[in-house]
Design a protein around this motif. Structure first.
Motif, short mmCIF file in Angstrom:
data_model
loop_
_atom_site.label_atom_id
_atom_site.label_comp_id
_atom_site.label_asym_id
_atom_site.label_seq_id
_atom_site.Cartn_x
_atom_site.Cartn_y
_atom_site.Cartn_z
N GLY A 113 10.37 -11.90 5.46
CA GLY A 113 11.75 -11.58 5.84
C GLY A 113 12.74 -12.71 5.68
O GLY A 113 12.40 -13.80 5.21
N LYS A 114 13.99 -12.42 6.11
CA LYS A 114 15.09 -13.39 5.98
C LYS A 114 15.88 -13.49 7.27
O LYS A 114 17.05 -13.88 7.27
CB LYS A 114 16.04 -12.94 4.85
CG LYS A 114 15.40 -12.92 3.47
CD LYS A 114 16.41 -12.50 2.43
CE LYS A 114 15.80 -12.57 1.03
NZ LYS A 114 16.77 -12.13 0.01
N VAL A 115 15.26 -13.11 8.39
CA VAL A 115 15.97 -13.07 9.68
C VAL A 115 16.56 -14.44 10.03
O VAL A 115 17.72 -14.55 10.41
CB VAL A 115 15.02 -12.60 10.81
CG1 VAL A 115 15.68 -12.76 12.17
CG2 VAL A 115 14.64 -11.14 10.59
N LEU A 116 15.75 -15.48 9.89
CA LEU A 116 16.21 -16.81 10.32
C LEU A 116 17.31 -17.36 9.41
O LEU A 116 18.19 -18.08 9.86
CB LEU A 116 15.04 -17.80 10.37
CG LEU A 116 13.90 -17.42 11.35
CD1 LEU A 116 12.83 -18.50 11.36
CD2 LEU A 116 14.43 -17.18 12.76
N GLN A 117 17.26 -16.99 8.11
CA GLN A 117 18.33 -17.41 7.20
C GLN A 117 19.66 -16.77 7.64
O GLN A 117 20.71 -17.42 7.61
CB GLN A 117 18.01 -16.99 5.77
CG GLN A 117 16.81 -17.74 5.19
CD GLN A 117 16.31 -17.10 3.91
OE1 GLN A 117 17.00 -17.09 2.90
NE2 GLN A 117 15.11 -16.55 3.94
N GLY A 118 19.59 -15.52 8.07
CA GLY A 118 20.78 -14.83 8.57
C GLY A 118 21.33 -15.50 9.82
O GLY A 118 22.55 -15.68 9.95
#
Length: 295
Positions: A272-277
């Protein structure tokens, strides 16, 4: 400085880790070792399981840990962290990345953590809710004023705070927060009240498991969820990891501390990309990307 950050629960998806398994002999070896340690074929669930199967706590937590840690290992010499942090469960991935824990010990602790949390969830009905668009202090104040157990649990980014506690107290808090102008106050589809006093039975169980596990001094500073600052002492790391189950995840504060200490490039390692968001909402001026395995 280059910082590596590791996601927590909720980032799972069907097929996670399959590209690593198919394209890296090291990844394949580590996944098979994980099946053996866990006593069931987690790779079957990760690669082909339904979202429902992946959502079981005993699967979700080891699956995300394995995806993150194995990805870090197959990156080889290009993986040279100067600072690390992990969101909730991701803290265990970060500890393996900083060589505080071995792969095997990290996986065993993740599995024990998942089982202990599952048990605590089943013992008493509890939940969490996401609150968007309010100042942290106002949310904390409302939680303090509500009868029953309800606390701030995840400081994800400015204007996004997750609260945790008893079902009735969470529902009441959501009502009050909406009246106070929250853009959203939404009960989440989670198994229980993570990072709240309701995880006390799980904390005690995990404390015993952590006490029996070898922790090494880290190869780089670890920014832990509880103090939200760099920790380099193995004993302190242990204490913070135990406290984490009943204490809030100070993610916003951890990232701000990493930036203040010289973090300029953040790489998310795992599904996922949650932390980048969240990075973009904490500080848009800092580069954030996902780790890519070239195979």
């Amino acid at each position: 400085m280059k910082a590596y950050i590791f996601p927590g629960q909720g980032a799972q998806f069907t097929g996670m880790g399959l590209d690593l398994y198919e394209n890296s002999p090291l990844a394949q070896e580590l996944f098979e070792k994980a099946n053996s340690i866990l006593g069931f074929s987690i790779t079957d669930v990760m690669f082909e399981g339904t979202p429902e199967e992946l959502k079981q706590t005993k699967v979700t937590q080891p699956a995300i840990f394995l995806h993150s840690v194995i990805l870090a290992k197959v990156l080889g010499n290009s993986f040279q962290p100067e600072m690390v942090a992990g969101h909730s469960l991701g803290e265990l991935s970060a500890l393996v990345a900083a060589e505080v824990l071995s792969f095997e010990d990290g996986l065993k602790l993740v599995s024990q953590r998942a089982m202990a949390m599952q048990k605590a969830c089943e013992a008493q009905a509890s939940t969490m809710a996401a609150v968007l668009g309010l100042e942290d202090e106002l949310v904390e104040q409302v939680c303090n004023d509500i009868e029953g157990v309800v606390v701030a649990a995840n400081y994800n980014c400015p204007g996004q705070l997750v609260i945790s506690g008893e079902v009735s107290a969470i529902e009441k808090a959501c009502e009050v927060l909406t009246e106070k102008g929250a853009r959203r106050a939404l009960v989440l589809p989670v198994g229980g009240a993570f990072h709240s006093p309701m995880m006390e039975p799980a904390r005690e169980e995990l404390a015993a498991a952590i006490g029996a596990t070898a922790f090494n001094e880290p190869t780089c500073p670890v920014y832990q969820n509880v103090p939200a600052k760099a920790v380099t002492n193995a004993e302190e790391i242990k204490e913070n990891l135990i406290a984490q189950l009943t204490a809030p995840v100070k993610w916003t504060q951890s990232i701000q501390a990493m930036i203040a200490d010289g973090g300029t490039e953040f790489v998310e390692v795992g599904p996922g990309k949650v932390l980048q968001g969240l990075m973009r909402k904490i500080d848009r001026s800092v580069a954030a990307s996902g780790a890519i395995f070239e195979g």
